[in-house]
Design an enzyme around this catalytic site. Sequence first.
Site, short mmCIF file in Angstrom:
data_model
loop_
_atom_site.label_atom_id
_atom_site.label_comp_id
_atom_site.label_asym_id
_atom_site.label_seq_id
_atom_site.Cartn_x
_atom_site.Cartn_y
_atom_site.Cartn_z
N CYS A 133 29.63 -31.86 -9.54
CA CYS A 133 29.29 -33.27 -9.28
C CYS A 133 28.66 -33.42 -7.90
O CYS A 133 29.37 -33.44 -6.88
CB CYS A 133 30.55 -34.12 -9.39
SG CYS A 133 30.25 -35.86 -9.05
N CYS A 136 29.74 -36.58 -6.00
CA CYS A 136 31.09 -36.51 -5.43
C CYS A 136 31.13 -35.60 -4.21
O CYS A 136 31.76 -35.91 -3.20
CB CYS A 136 32.10 -35.96 -6.45
SG CYS A 136 31.86 -36.52 -8.12
N ASP A 137 30.47 -34.45 -4.28
CA ASP A 137 30.68 -33.40 -3.28
C ASP A 137 29.48 -33.09 -2.40
O ASP A 137 29.61 -32.32 -1.44
CB ASP A 137 31.10 -32.09 -4.00
CG ASP A 137 32.38 -32.28 -4.80
OD1 ASP A 137 33.22 -33.09 -4.37
OD2 ASP A 137 32.54 -31.62 -5.84
#
Length: 314
Positions: A133, A136-137
């Site tokens: 992701c 997200c990261d």
Amino acid sequence: MAKQYDVIVIGAGPGGMTAALYASRANLSVLMLDRGIYGGQMNNTAAIENYPGFSSVMGPDLAEDMYKGSTQFGAEYAYGSVESVEDHGATKVVTTDTETYETKAVVIATGSEYRKLGVPGEETYGGRGVSYCAVCDGAFFKGREVIVVGGGDSAVEEGLYLTQLASKVTVIHRRDQLRAQKVIQDRAFANEKMNFVWNSNVEEILGDDKKVTGVKVKNNQTGEETTIDASGVFIYVGILPKTEQFTNLGITDKTGWIEANDHMETKVPGIFAIGDVRVKDLRQITTAVGDGGIAGQQVFKYIESLADNGAAVK
Ligand code: FAD
Ligand code: NAP
């Protein structure tokens, strides 16, 4: 006593939220269950540029707006990881990790999940440089070099997103042609931070005792093995259906996707399937939303037909 609803929608991604909107607007009592946050895969998407009405919208923002719309006519939303659905004719029993519900109709909108690469180091460095992701990261890799594995829309589009953060993005693909849509490819080839390693398989994700340091790659044409240094490895090698809870219903094909007709009906009366989880050609937000609208309407017709036949939820 089990809680009762006219319709239970399993999964609150774009498909499920649209089904809940249509069914509740038809005055049915509707419960949406999700084992995560509403929005589904949209929460893992940076900019969405192919949803009508927006030239570009952040996935989590679209998720929030869809949620508000989907609950405005009384549809309820609750946490619940659905473990089974039992078909008792006019009544279906939906069991989650915490509750049991009875309902007249079920809409399965559980979508898909990322496929793992299955190479050494992938598990070991999960959360320590290996990610699925970018939204997200990605921020963890500001100013660093990262690798993206895969050649589809997800790999290339999320790779492009990462160029805003990383100093260099190297896409490793097993063929010499991308699968991604042409418009996305053109943008990627024009971006100077994007690099491509063709005809190559990632054999291993390398790291020290704390985090990822790179990958071992083998060219599948020449057999040559090389190491590419990187701090992060983002894996986008396709998706798998989330249907293991529904195999007892006999509605999945041999690879696990659910077969549904143009009315979103599965072969079990009163059980509908929509969105990515269906056997279909184009897995998109627009098509999930379209499926959801159809299912919301068909659920209404199905419940009317039950009433005509004198059935009621027991
Ligand atoms: P999902 O969005 O997958 O939602 C399914 C929901 O079901 C999830 O919230 C999940 O938690 C829940 N669930 C699953 N199992 C259970 C269970 N047992 N119990 C309870 N809840 C459960 N499409 C576009 O149109 N434009 C894009 O730009 C775009 N970018 C993408 C980028 C990436 C990285 C990815 C992976 C996909 C992208 N897509 C894009 C595809 C799009 O996100 C999907 O087609 C769409 O989200 C499918 O919607 P859905 O409602 O079918 O399922
Ligand atoms: P995908 O389209 O199935 O692409 C997967 C990619 O990974 C392919 O390039 C494939 O290679 C490669 N791959 C598969 N297994 C591999 C392995 N074991 N090792 C190395 N490479 C492997 O999956 P996706 O890109 O995640 O897209 C999923 C769905 O979401 C698609 O329907 C897509 O259109 C949609 N989506 C849409 C958008 C958008 O509209 N903007 C964005 C993201 C996703 P091959 O090409 O050789 O098969």
